[in-house]
Design an enzyme around this catalytic site. Structure first.
Site, PDB file in Angstrom:
ATOM      1  N   SER A   1      79.379   8.394  70.834  1.00  0.00           N
ATOM      2  CA  SER A   1      80.424   8.868  71.741  1.00  0.00           C
ATOM      3  C   SER A   1      79.998   8.669  73.195  1.00  0.00           C
ATOM      4  O   SER A   1      78.847   8.872  73.555  1.00  0.00           O
ATOM      5  CB  SER A   1      80.673  10.354  71.465  1.00  0.00           C
ATOM      6  OG  SER A   1      81.961  10.729  71.888  1.00  0.00           O
TER       7      SER A   1
ATOM      8  N   SER B   1      84.906   8.608  71.962  1.00  0.00           N
ATOM      9  CA  SER B   1      84.481   8.973  73.308  1.00  0.00           C
ATOM     10  C   SER B   1      85.550   9.848  73.948  1.00  0.00           C
ATOM     11  O   SER B   1      86.674   9.937  73.484  1.00  0.00           O
ATOM     12  CB  SER B   1      84.317   7.717  74.179  1.00  0.00           C
ATOM     13  OG  SER B   1      83.279   6.899  73.710  1.00  0.00           O
TER      14      SER B   1
ATOM     15  N   ASP C   1      80.830  10.249  76.493  1.00  0.00           N
ATOM     16  CA  ASP C   1      81.533  11.403  77.036  1.00  0.00           C
ATOM     17  C   ASP C   1      81.070  11.624  78.462  1.00  0.00           C
ATOM     18  O   ASP C   1      79.998  12.177  78.708  1.00  0.00           O
ATOM     19  CB  ASP C   1      81.250  12.622  76.168  1.00  0.00           C
ATOM     20  CG  ASP C   1      81.612  12.339  74.721  1.00  0.00           C
ATOM     21  OD1 ASP C   1      82.770  12.510  74.353  1.00  0.00           O
ATOM     22  OD2 ASP C   1      80.722  11.878  73.987  1.00  0.00           O
TER      23      ASP C   1
END
Lengths: 391, 391, 391, 391
Positions: D307, D269, D309
């Protein structure tokens, strides 16, 4: 390019503004609403804002695609009247149910600005109105201050194919020009006019409706004006002032009901335009736009799958662009002073729907399809029965 | 309504597909990319998908609005070829920077379906293409399975006013019909064709580009195809395979630079269409669409304020609607098997941009405005210098 | 790790389920609603779903931060009961007004899945519930099928600081474990329980409410269940069945009114959980979630700036993950069959709010702050007056 | 409530700021970047902003849940330093891939304001940091000007379970208080510090990185500062200045590769915090936040399914709240002056990632799991080979 305004449209416009005074609105009939309206109880209570309708009614009888019958039109809302040519306003959009179109939405969302008018028409005339709106702006002298020449115009729609030869594409360049050229302040024609000409609402005749709210001085004294193109809802759902009016008037339905078990699809839509002179930033206007949902919900709709319910809110108190491309500082209200504006949006949207229903008159369109007006006397009786009539 | 296909367009189509084989693409020049392309390295590697271009090039010299010079066109992508008439596909949209238009986006977002083609043209022809797309569908027999007759068509655009008489509104109904009628599988013409005819990218001549990726069997063996209408970027920003190619070729710029301090505005745009035969749900396709950003970013752009970057992804593996309105169950990949599809989208988008630059040829448009092609030999030299040429 | 269930909580649970039968709900009092409820008229009509409340009531008198008085709790909704440990469900979220928290929302939005329970508590206990929910899942044997161990739990909140020592952080690990461990099907306790213990709604005592709708066989026979933690609204706004009940009972207000001109801020919130056994995809569930707005609006709220109104909808008919990480194909309803589910969501949300008001009992909290229950007899009289009482 | 600052943390802080000067950063090694950094090349180049890290490193060897080894921490970014207690700043958020958490996001989105600090920690410590952040604010005298007492704090996370005993919940109240109390301007420690202590990036040791850009006077002279908690990417993907550095250093990988066909999942991340002193409105800050994507993409990632983000941008030039709840007018830049700020965000984000990789040192965590630092000499050799080393 010089635009010549057709005489018949001018006459129509004169006649309709004349007739306007005589027609009762929801409050005149004794329907109770929350909040205090502005002097016109219309979106034009927001100073400087102009509304123009072009109404196209032509032909009768059986549908011949391309020939009619025609029951449609286009409505233009110019936030700053003529100044809209060069000055954008802060704006925000909310999509309640996206079975509809509002072109230009991506740039409003991205830029925070509405650059130009809000145009409303029928579903299949979005293209014609889109092109004509750009063309009209280009026909005025020089590009606008932002340099974009209204290249991403905001054009919204609802579907009028039950009454109108929608596949005939009858909205033409001149109709769009007319709506833009003749937009003005003052009272706003409601019902079977402009983009709302062929619309149906709660299986009664629908169309354009408007209303406004004036905040108290202690709340800033701001105005919120709403204009709706109302084309949604099933009869059973209709509430007026919380009263189940629809269930009490189950005759003259526009929708076919295959059996008692199943409601017909709700394939209508509602375009709501919210204007205010309160100084608000784009993300705050988005919050206003979202409150149109409450206004619609108060009239009973559950917002069906087939509905295109897209709302745009803008502020005429936006700082003005200067010639060098700069903008002044933006005044804006703290978030904790927004509640009265939220309430105004909810209540004015509710009233605009009912105003559309009250103003619209019975219409026969293609293939003898008929949309019946909400009967005023029946409405009053029902409100009386439920102890909700104001006078 | 019967559509007659103009002969000159047919000829153009034949000639361009003939020439196609001879033109080198980015890989042919030795540009390195990640991942393995499909047989055509084009969006048409997704089986059944069809692409149609109408290219309109006419006139030279000084701009006379309405007369030309014309450097524009329209591109149609039909997810399921002819079957697109009646069968929608799951789709998702991402707006990277909303200074652009993709009509129909609200309904794609709401319904999860793309019902009809993706049309791409110039900014001011969105209206014409919108109306013509509906009209063409209506001209085919009967409404589609969803009953909406493509009433909310997906029409996207980028701005070609530097080369084209954009205010002349030169895209007409017949051009739209042609793009739809002639859409086909097989190799896809790139560069100065279709909607991409008058586009500029990194201040080189831009336009249409395409690429694809074929996943390994262990990853499902799916195909991802990308088509871009590339019209964005400043020269200094251009990266090819990570190499600062733009800075090495600072001549023949299309944008005026007032001084050394300031880069010109990035007022271009990129429409990216991502097709896959992987079974994905609408919210998963939205995730694919979002990855087009990475592909653009790998070519150097920072996506300026004036850019309209809107991406749509769809899956041809969507369960088919049946006549009774039912849909079959939807196969879909678990989220943790999406990474290879994300990578494919990123890399194919990057390659599609470079393919557009390689294919586009120098064009002189209105007022002798010139957009110069990226010189192939210079590109190879620069990649060689930075040890990135593959052969 | 073995969890030991505190005896006093067990007793409380037994007593409250006993008392439950005796307490009237909105329908028992004669309040009319649209649609047909399921057997329990509760979210637990969705088969397999489990609800657990931990209620923490302790102390009286003046606020001493950290010591009390305590009027708070936590509610756990497990979509698949015990199976929620390993099987996610499709879900969608809508934020009506974001002055609130629902952790985990980004992953629900991205993945389309709710992996674990929905937890509801007070605003300042979100952290404690977040950590404890992860910890509890870790304490069960092995990671879940998705491998994430509920690492991004969904924890929502509303603010109970008027009655509760909210800065005392009184929700502890054991309370969270208890709500999770004791979650069960069957009748759901309403009013001053769980996360709703200290909540206020329309300036009456609020809290937890629930309701359900059972669709007709011809509509698929699906169930929609709603649970709300209701903590919003100003007295004047309250509508019951469209009747302005709030204006008729303007005594015992919880909010200070500085003068007649100004309504107090609406700083409450509403967390709405919508469960269904209809097979829906994530983007369709988002559409359901959005309809909770209509349900709230029908009770009169305009959703003030200070309100945190976040809604989550999920489907227990989601295809089950298998051990190898695959998922089966997803059955789903065509969009044009969603209207009955939209209506069910609207009407069940409306009824859940009124059920919360009917069930909640007068509570005195910190500093002798008092929230008065909606008087049942007054409500009936008012409905009678407006001809809306069903019996 | 008085907070006592632990001596060992104070010592750590002194030592690390001492060591800081000696450590090379990416530019020192000769890595080329676009744009001109501020004096510190750190987020603290934005005047008044303060950063505080608490780093928790304890124990070795085999994982015993609750006992360690511990490799984690918490980072606090206070937009206005101590003034953050009472003054919110305009902010906007973008979610690139939502497999992560940023609590408080709904209120930032709704209100346009960040009220309080941005806290970053590990995934399972979000709850502890959430509660402690509220508690710390409450411990300061009186509620803030907005009256919310930071009740909806912004807490973000990335996952450090490969090195850290993440299920041991080792971040405690005192660590959060320490990060808040010791936040300061000046150079910012990078690498294995604060929330970034146990993070991994491109299968090298990752963690905290920062960078800034100073715009030219002709562009307004504004500063953009970026801080990243970098925990994403697969080795093969890593690009440094466009050079495929990852493929050249394929040893010491942290991820298990079952076979040559399949890349490992990207379950990392990236939390990106973007600060600027440019006067921007909330919707404009959202646009800045979206550009962090380009910065990450330039380092090679395709942003995998696993991830999380999430990016937040804020402006320290926000008009200050006054005691009466009013706000002054908001200065803001026209949209067409944003490009240099977009570019600054892209380039500073890219550099912050590489700075994190350069600063991080090899770490051995739980069960002897090892994350190896990016070898500086190898990096220089590879850049040299591809003619990209600046000196």
């Amino acid at each position: 390019m010089k635009f010549r305004f057709p005489v018949f449209l001018l006459l129509f416009s004169l006649i309709s503004s004349f007739v306007l005074d005589a027609k009762p609105r929801a409050r005149d009939l004794g329907v109770p609403f929350e909040g205090n309206p502005g002097p016109l109880n219309a979106i034009t209570d927001v100073a400087g804002l102009a509304v123009g309708h072009t109404t196209i009614i032509r032909g009768e009888g059986k549908l011949r695609v391309g020939e009619g019958p025609v029951r449609t039109g286009v409505t233009a809302i110019l936030p700053l009247g003529k100044k809209t040519l060069n000055i954008p306003v802060f704006a925000g959009i909310h999509v309640l149910n996206g079975n509809g179109e509002m072109t230009g939405a991506a740039w409003v969302e991205e830029s925070g600005f509405l650059e130009g008018p809000v145009m409303i028409t029928n579903t299949h005339s979005v293209g014609a109105v889109h092109e004509a709106t750009i063309a009209w702006r280009v026909s005025q002298d020089g590009p606008d201050a932002t340099g974009y020449w209204w290249s991403l115009p905001v054009v919204a729609e609802t579907w009028d194919g039950y009454l109108n030869d929608i596949n005939g594409f009858h909205v033409k360049k001149e109709h769009v020009y007319s709506a833009l050229e003749n937009a003005k302040g003052g009272p706003v024609a409601e019902g079977n006019v402009g983009g709302g000409t062929g619309m149906i609402c709660y299986e009664f005749k629908g169309g354009i409706g408007t209303a406004s709210r004036l905040l108290k001085k202690s709340q800033g004294g701001y105005t919120v004006g709403v204009l709706i193109q109302a084309n949604f809802g099933r009869r059973e759902e209709l509430l007026v002032a919380g009263v189940p009016v629809g269930r009490e008037i189950m005759e003259n339905l526009t929708k076919y009901r295959p059996n008692n078990d199943t409601l017909p699809p709700d394939d209508g839509s509602a375009i709501v335009v919210i204007a205010t002179d309160a100084p608000l930033l784009p993300h705050q206007l988005k919050r206003l736009a979202r409150r149109a949902t409450h206004g619609l919900a108060r009239t009973g709709t559950i917002t069906g799958n087939g509905s295109g319910d897209i709302f745009i809110a803008f502020s005429t108190a936006t700082p003005k662009f200067k010639l060098n491309g700069d903008v002044g500082p933006a005044k804006f209200l703290p978030n904790d002073q927004l509640d009265p504006l939220f309430a105004a949006t909810v209540y004015a949207t509710e009233e605009a729907v009912i105003n559309a229903l009250i103003a619209a008159q019975t219409m026969i369109g293609r293939d003898e399809h008929k949309a019946t007006a909400l009967p005023h006397d029946r409405l009053k009786q029902i409100l009386q029965k439920y102890r909700r009539l104001t006078h």
